[in-house]
Enzyme design. Structure first.
Site: not given
Length: 233
Positions: A45, A149
């Protein structure tokens, strides 16, 4: 919940390293990439978020915001960010002829506190094979690309054992954004500057409109069908 391409992405209330906000309002009119990682202070990570931070200016050029997520609290995130920045190495800052190496003052994107696993469960990001030291499930390495959107444009899901390629996420984003402007598809291994494909459902009048320079049709296929049409854009 199972999100499908084209679905509206949920407008979560988020607690992050940059404060609390609603996802849609934070995104505004920009594209967004939400990516999860199993846990703070873990090796793979750290490499991923370091790479994402290095590429943050490239995502910004594409009108795109990044936001991370893990099943740890904000306080942990803030401490871990210092390790991420140190692992990524310093930046070079110059004043006149004098240059010096400095760590960036700010981290370029927020990290979400999902310590209750609410978002991970809601978005189907739980890795069934990975657990923390308390025996609680960890998040898989998920990626969600959200359009202006607020609809889901693409998603990827990697196991905790495999780090992601953030250059590929840039390539995917370039393809998605180009396809919102032109009636095209991008072939395997496409990158910006390569020829694109004109799908068979694009009418001849639209081909002339969007590709005035013309298209190349591959006519030597065994089937004899001219469905492979290439164009430079």
């Amino acid at each position: 919940m199972s999100l499908k391409l084209g679905d509206e992405f949920p407008n979560f209330n988020l607690k992050t390293t940059a404060g609390e906000f609603q996802l849609h309002q934070w995104l505004g009119d920009k594209w967004g990439i939400l990516f999860s990682h199993p846990a703070d202070y873990t090796p793979v990570c750290t490499t991923e978020l370091s790479r994402a931070a290095k590429l943050a200016p490239e995502f910004a050029k594409r009108n795109t915001k990044l936001i991370g997520l893990s099943c740890d609290v904000v306080e942990n995130h803030h401490g871990w960010i210092k390790d991420i920045q140190a692992f990524g190495g310093p930046n070079v800052e110059c004043s006149g002829s004098i240059c010096k190496l400095v760590l960036p003052a700010e981290f370029p994107f927020p990290i979400i506190d999902d310590s209750d696993r609410k978002l991970a469960k809601h978005l189907g990001m739980i890795d069934p094979d990975e657990f923390d030291t308390k025996g609680l499930p960890l998040t898989a390495r998920a990626v969600f690309i959200i359009g202006p959107d607020k609809k889901l444009k693409a998603s990827l899901l990697y196991p905790a054992t495999t780090g992601r390629n953030f250059d590929e996420l840039l390539r995917l984003l370039d393809s998605l954004q180009l396809a919102t402007r032109l009636p095209i598809a991008t072939p395997a291994d496409w990158k910006v500057g390569d020829k694109v494909m004109v799908p068979p459902n694009v009418k001849d009048e639209d081909v002339k409109k969007y590709f005035p320079q013309g298209v190349q049709i591959k006519n030597d296929l065994p089937s004899g069908k001219g469905y492979i049409r290439m164009a430079q854009v």
